[in-house]
Design a protein around this motif. Structure first.
Motif, PDB file in Angstrom:
ATOM      1  N   GLY A 199       0.805  -1.216   0.000  1.00 21.54           N
ATOM      2  CA  GLY A 199       0.000   0.000   0.000  1.00 21.54           C
ATOM      3  C   GLY A 199       0.838   1.265   0.000  1.00 21.54           C
ATOM      4  O   GLY A 199       0.396   2.317  -0.494  1.00 21.54           O
ATOM      5  N   ILE A 200       2.071   1.172   0.502  1.00 22.26           N
ATOM      6  CA  ILE A 200       2.965   2.331   0.522  1.00 22.26           C
ATOM      7  C   ILE A 200       3.337   2.763  -0.889  1.00 22.26           C
ATOM      8  O   ILE A 200       3.757   3.905  -1.113  1.00 22.26           O
ATOM      9  N   MET A 201       3.120   1.858  -1.860  1.00 21.02           N
ATOM     10  CA  MET A 201       3.429   2.202  -3.246  1.00 21.02           C
ATOM     11  C   MET A 201       2.531   3.332  -3.746  1.00 21.02           C
ATOM     12  O   MET A 201       2.881   4.029  -4.701  1.00 21.02           O
ATOM     13  N   GLN A 257       4.728   1.514  16.473  1.00 22.53           N
ATOM     14  CA  GLN A 257       4.601   0.350  15.618  1.00 22.53           C
ATOM     15  C   GLN A 257       4.246   0.812  14.206  1.00 22.53           C
ATOM     16  O   GLN A 257       3.260   1.521  14.011  1.00 22.53           O
ATOM     17  N   PRO A 258       5.040   0.451  13.213  1.00 21.60           N
ATOM     18  CA  PRO A 258       4.761   0.936  11.854  1.00 21.60           C
ATOM     19  C   PRO A 258       3.421   0.431  11.331  1.00 21.60           C
ATOM     20  O   PRO A 258       3.088  -0.747  11.488  1.00 21.60           O
ATOM     21  N   SER A 259       2.652   1.329  10.753  1.00 19.45           N
ATOM     22  CA  SER A 259       1.351   0.967  10.189  1.00 19.45           C
ATOM     23  C   SER A 259       1.043   1.889   9.018  1.00 19.45           C
ATOM     24  O   SER A 259       1.516   3.022   8.949  1.00 19.45           O
ATOM     25  N   LEU A 260       0.244   1.378   8.093  1.00 17.93           N
ATOM     26  CA  LEU A 260      -0.147   2.141   6.920  1.00 17.93           C
ATOM     27  C   LEU A 260      -1.402   2.921   7.243  1.00 17.93           C
ATOM     28  O   LEU A 260      -2.447   2.338   7.550  1.00 17.93           O
ATOM     29  N   GLY A 261      -1.314   4.258   7.216  1.00 18.24           N
ATOM     30  CA  GLY A 261      -2.458   5.076   7.605  1.00 18.24           C
ATOM     31  C   GLY A 261      -2.650   6.291   6.727  1.00 18.24           C
ATOM     32  O   GLY A 261      -2.195   6.341   5.573  1.00 18.24           O
ATOM     33  N   TYR A 262      -3.290   7.297   7.307  1.00 15.48           N
ATOM     34  CA  TYR A 262      -3.618   8.512   6.569  1.00 15.48           C
ATOM     35  C   TYR A 262      -2.385   9.243   6.080  1.00 15.48           C
ATOM     36  O   TYR A 262      -2.434   9.990   5.093  1.00 15.48           O
TER      37      TYR A 262
END
Length: 307
Positions: A199-201, A257-262
């Motif tokens: 998702g970071i892409m 903790q690394p997480s994919l967010g806004y």
């Protein structure tokens, strides 16, 4: 007519295949090696290298190849393409350093504000990491080498590839799309992808499109050069984490903790459009459709216009 600047040199097709081919081969090899290593092994390897070398020396080792690559790209363009570095940089008669510094300081100031607002709102996600001696060493290395790293990426993607793809595709949208996707995929090997997922892409590819748009609309690399240098430099100086590509003795260390967010979506869908709006007002951009998706003039037409 930024893309058409390639006609000021000798833009034979084979010349545009060598450098991208070598770069793609190098990145593919690097990606294959990383793909066969479990994520934990990658982090352990990086931690071991940093422990042995120190964060500053590790950063130097990461950045030096980009500095060498930038020099080689300039030599290739100057002596093989017979094209000036100015025409690779801009459609203007000379490089507009005012544009570079405007984009650099605008994004540098905004990045600093974003980081410290987040620090104030969620201080539990950060550790104060400031050490004056180490920070001064970091600043010296980062100020010298990070702009060379980001300049290589801009000259290669938004300069060399956009011009080469543009004159052979005959339009502007194909090089915009291809270089933006290529730029995003370049980051597949980053440790952030392993931690946050694919998702970071969205952020990496979105950044590629943003840089491509401002290059084509402004008919030059200056804004992209300034923005990209500020993005990497201020991030390296202000905040780091033990799971990111840049691990530096920065002012803050993120420990959440690394997480994919806004924070992945907001830059692409809110901040970048606002920056494009600011640039467009300041530099009075017009003819959006033509500049982003129009046809590229042929060699004879471009030569007649430039003369």
């Amino acid at each position: 007519m930024y893309i058409e600047q390639a006609y000021k040199g000798k833009p034979e097709l084979w010349k545009y295949l060598i450098i991208p081919g070598l770069f793609l081969g190098y990145m593919a090899l690097n990606f294959v090696v990383m793909a066969f290593l479990p994520q934990g092994d990658i982090e352990e390897l990086m931690a071991q290298m940093i422990a042995e070398m120190g964060e500053i020396n590790f950063l130097i080792q990461m950045l030096l190849p980009f500095a060498v690559a930038l020099g080689l790209l300039f030599l290739w363009v100057k002596y093989i393409h017979k094209q000036s570095i100015t025409s690779l940089t801009t459609s203007r008669d000379r490089i507009d350093w005012g544009r570079i510094f405007f984009a650099f300081f605008l994004w540098g100031i905004l990045t600093t504000i974003f980081v410290f607002v987040d620090y104030k709102l969620e201080p539990e996600n950060y550790e104060w990491n400031f050490d004056m001696s180490l920070f001064l060493q970091l600043a010296a290395v980062a100020i010298l080498l990070i702009p060379l790293q980001t300049s290589f990426e801009e000259y290669f993607f938004r300069g060399y590839l956009i011009q080469g793809l543009g004159i052979y595709a005959g339009n502007r949208w194909i090089p915009l799309v291809i270089t933006s996707l290529f730029f995003g995929l370049l980051h597949l090997g980053n440790p952030e992808v392993g931690k946050l997922g694919y998702g970071i892409m969205i952020y990496y590819i979105g950044t590629g499109f943003f840089l491509g748009v401002i290059t084509l609309m402004d008919e030059g690399l200056e804004l992209a050069l300034g923005f990209h240098a500020a993005n990497n430099l201020f991030t390296a100086l202000l905040v780091t984490a033990n799971w990111t590509a840049f691990q530096t003795p920065s002012v803050l260390r993120e420990v959440s903790q690394p997480s994919l967010g806004y924070d992945v979506l907001v830059p692409v869908f809110v901040v970048f459009p606002l920056l494009i709006l600011i640039f467009s007002k300041r530099y009075r951009w017009t003819n959006w459709k033509e500049r982003l998706a129009g046809k590229v003039a042929g060699n004879e037409v471009a030569g007649a216009v430039s003369s």
